[in-house]
Design a protein around this motif. Structure first.
Motif, PDB file in Angstrom:
ATOM      1  N   VAL A 186       7.186  12.812 -11.887  1.00 19.95           N
ATOM      2  CA  VAL A 186       8.538  12.324 -11.648  1.00 19.95           C
ATOM      3  C   VAL A 186       8.693  10.978 -12.349  1.00 19.95           C
ATOM      4  CG1 VAL A 186      10.177  11.569  -9.883  1.00 19.95           C
ATOM      5  CG2 VAL A 186       8.714  13.553  -9.466  1.00 19.95           C
ATOM      6  N   LEU A 187       7.646  10.151 -12.278  1.00 17.75           N
ATOM      7  CA  LEU A 187       7.605   8.889 -13.005  1.00 17.75           C
ATOM      8  C   LEU A 187       6.648   9.030 -14.180  1.00 17.75           C
ATOM      9  CD1 LEU A 187       7.416   6.251 -10.134  1.00 17.75           C
ATOM     10  CD2 LEU A 187       9.391   6.872 -11.501  1.00 17.75           C
ATOM     11  N   ASN A 188       6.948   8.307 -15.244  1.00 23.19           N
ATOM     12  CA  ASN A 188       6.141   8.386 -16.452  1.00 23.19           C
ATOM     13  C   ASN A 188       5.579   7.002 -16.756  1.00 23.19           C
ATOM     14  OD1 ASN A 188       5.029   8.904 -18.906  1.00 23.19           O
ATOM     15  ND2 ASN A 188       6.872   9.808 -19.800  1.00 23.19           N
ATOM     16  N   LEU A 189       4.271   6.909 -16.990  1.00 23.58           N
ATOM     17  CA  LEU A 189       3.645   5.626 -17.282  1.00 23.58           C
ATOM     18  C   LEU A 189       4.002   5.104 -18.677  1.00 23.58           C
ATOM     19  CD1 LEU A 189       0.119   5.969 -15.665  1.00 23.58           C
ATOM     20  CD2 LEU A 189       2.051   4.598 -14.897  1.00 23.58           C
ATOM     21  N   ARG A 190       4.677   5.902 -19.482  1.00 20.90           N
ATOM     22  CA  ARG A 190       5.122   5.416 -20.785  1.00 20.90           C
ATOM     23  C   ARG A 190       6.352   4.526 -20.669  1.00 20.90           C
ATOM     24  NH1 ARG A 190       4.894  11.109 -22.842  1.00 20.90           N
ATOM     25  NH2 ARG A 190       2.677  11.533 -22.795  1.00 20.90           N
ATOM     26  N   GLN A 191       7.000   4.554 -19.517  1.00 23.61           N
ATOM     27  CA  GLN A 191       8.117   3.648 -19.269  1.00 23.61           C
ATOM     28  C   GLN A 191       7.538   2.265 -18.956  1.00 23.61           C
ATOM     29  OE1 GLN A 191       9.966   5.640 -16.012  1.00 23.61           O
ATOM     30  NE2 GLN A 191      11.161   7.011 -17.332  1.00 23.61           N
ATOM     31  N   VAL A 223       0.835  -1.202   0.000  1.00 25.23           N
ATOM     32  CA  VAL A 223       0.000   0.000   0.000  1.00 25.23           C
ATOM     33  C   VAL A 223       0.870   1.253   0.000  1.00 25.23           C
ATOM     34  CG1 VAL A 223      -1.703   1.317   1.325  1.00 25.23           C
ATOM     35  CG2 VAL A 223      -1.969  -1.151   1.079  1.00 25.23           C
ATOM     36  N   LEU A 224       1.933   1.261   0.799  1.00 23.22           N
ATOM     37  CA  LEU A 224       2.818   2.432   0.844  1.00 23.22           C
ATOM     38  C   LEU A 224       3.505   2.679  -0.502  1.00 23.22           C
ATOM     39  CD1 LEU A 224       4.444   2.066   4.372  1.00 23.22           C
ATOM     40  CD2 LEU A 224       2.854   3.826   3.615  1.00 23.22           C
ATOM     41  N   VAL A 225       3.943   1.622  -1.160  1.00 25.99           N
ATOM     42  CA  VAL A 225       4.566   1.775  -2.480  1.00 25.99           C
ATOM     43  C   VAL A 225       3.550   2.321  -3.475  1.00 25.99           C
ATOM     44  CG1 VAL A 225       5.520   0.478  -4.442  1.00 25.99           C
ATOM     45  CG2 VAL A 225       6.387   0.076  -2.132  1.00 25.99           C
ATOM     46  N   HIS A 226       2.320   1.851  -3.398  1.00 23.51           N
ATOM     47  CA  HIS A 226       1.271   2.338  -4.302  1.00 23.51           C
ATOM     48  C   HIS A 226       1.006   3.829  -4.074  1.00 23.51           C
ATOM     49  CE1 HIS A 226      -2.964   2.769  -5.720  1.00 23.51           C
ATOM     50  NE2 HIS A 226      -2.423   2.146  -6.761  1.00 23.51           N
ATOM     51  N   VAL A 227       0.937   4.241  -2.832  1.00 25.42           N
ATOM     52  CA  VAL A 227       0.688   5.656  -2.525  1.00 25.42           C
ATOM     53  C   VAL A 227       1.847   6.524  -3.025  1.00 25.42           C
ATOM     54  CG1 VAL A 227       0.515   7.305  -0.618  1.00 25.42           C
ATOM     55  CG2 VAL A 227      -0.843   5.217  -0.580  1.00 25.42           C
ATOM     56  N   ILE A 228       3.070   6.113  -2.749  1.00 30.04           N
ATOM     57  CA  ILE A 228       4.232   6.896  -3.175  1.00 30.04           C
ATOM     58  C   ILE A 228       4.325   6.955  -4.694  1.00 30.04           C
ATOM     59  CG2 ILE A 228       6.766   6.953  -3.169  1.00 30.04           C
ATOM     60  CD1 ILE A 228       6.563   5.893  -0.250  1.00 30.04           C
ATOM     61  N   MET A 229       4.049   5.819  -5.355  1.00 28.82           N
ATOM     62  CA  MET A 229       4.064   5.828  -6.822  1.00 28.82           C
ATOM     63  C   MET A 229       2.993   6.750  -7.382  1.00 28.82           C
ATOM     64  SD  MET A 229       4.934   2.139  -8.454  1.00 28.82           S
ATOM     65  CE  MET A 229       4.880   2.798 -10.113  1.00 28.82           C
ATOM     66  N   SER A 230       1.826   6.784  -6.749  1.00 29.14           N
ATOM     67  CA  SER A 230       0.761   7.663  -7.256  1.00 29.14           C
ATOM     68  C   SER A 230       1.186   9.122  -7.144  1.00 29.14           C
ATOM     69  CB  SER A 230      -0.554   7.419  -6.516  1.00 29.14           C
ATOM     70  OG  SER A 230      -0.496   7.909  -5.192  1.00 29.14           O
ATOM     71  N   TRP A 231       1.866   9.477  -6.055  1.00 29.83           N
ATOM     72  CA  TRP A 231       2.367  10.846  -5.923  1.00 29.83           C
ATOM     73  C   TRP A 231       3.406  11.149  -6.995  1.00 29.83           C
ATOM     74  CZ3 TRP A 231       3.514  10.539   0.011  1.00 29.83           C
ATOM     75  CH2 TRP A 231       2.314  10.611   0.705  1.00 29.83           C
ATOM     76  N   LEU A 232       4.340  10.231  -7.191  1.00 33.61           N
ATOM     77  CA  LEU A 232       5.396  10.454  -8.166  1.00 33.61           C
ATOM     78  C   LEU A 232       4.847  10.534  -9.588  1.00 33.61           C
ATOM     79  CD1 LEU A 232       8.204   8.144  -6.737  1.00 33.61           C
ATOM     80  CD2 LEU A 232       8.057  10.641  -6.613  1.00 33.61           C
ATOM     81  N   ILE A 233       3.825   9.765  -9.887  1.00 33.99           N
ATOM     82  CA  ILE A 233       3.209   9.831 -11.209  1.00 33.99           C
ATOM     83  C   ILE A 233       2.447  11.139 -11.368  1.00 33.99           C
ATOM     84  CG2 ILE A 233       1.407   8.804 -12.661  1.00 33.99           C
ATOM     85  CD1 ILE A 233       2.408   6.060 -11.605  1.00 33.99           C
ATOM     86  N   ASN A 234       1.723  11.556 -10.338  1.00 35.17           N
ATOM     87  CA  ASN A 234       0.965  12.804 -10.430  1.00 35.17           C
ATOM     88  C   ASN A 234       1.868  14.030 -10.528  1.00 35.17           C
ATOM     89  OD1 ASN A 234      -1.630  11.768 -10.489  1.00 35.17           O
ATOM     90  ND2 ASN A 234      -1.729  11.634  -8.264  1.00 35.17           N
ATOM     91  N   PHE A 235       3.037  13.992  -9.896  1.00 39.43           N
ATOM     92  CA  PHE A 235       3.979  15.106  -9.986  1.00 39.43           C
ATOM     93  C   PHE A 235       4.941  14.951 -11.162  1.00 39.43           C
ATOM     94  CE2 PHE A 235       3.063  15.493  -5.297  1.00 39.43           C
ATOM     95  CZ  PHE A 235       2.354  16.663  -5.421  1.00 39.43           C
TER      96      PHE A 235
END
Length: 95
Positions: free
Chosen positions: A33-38, A19-31
């Protein structure tokens, strides 16, 4: 019986980290920092969504909408911590 409770604690700990990884990833995707095209990021993100959506869906049916903020992960984390407390308190009664 102690072993079963220790295994349950292990499973709850893994669930907490998922759950913590999912929350952090959602923040990074929304800001952005991470791109879903990768491909790797997309695989991890969609895998976590498929894993957690049944749990989040049940929680979302029980709680009202919070003005655009999703409180389902917070409630799931609180439930995991509550279960850990209950298991830890009962763990010592089986010694």
């Amino acid at each position: 019986m102690t072993s079963i409770l220790q295994i349950l604690l292990l499973v709850l700990g893994v669930a907490r980290w998922i759950v913590l990884v999912h929350v952090i990833m959602s923040w990074l995707i929304n800001f952005q920092v991470l791109n879903l095209r990768q491909p790797l990021v997309a695989q991890i993100w969609y895998g976590l969504n498929r894993t957690l959506e049944p749990v989040y869906g049940r929680v979302r049916r029980l709680i009202p909408i919070g003005g655009g903020i999703d409180f389902a992960p917070l409630i799931v984390l609180l439930a995991i911590y509550a279960l850990e407390i209950v298991v830890r308190n009962n763990l010592y009664s089986f010694h």
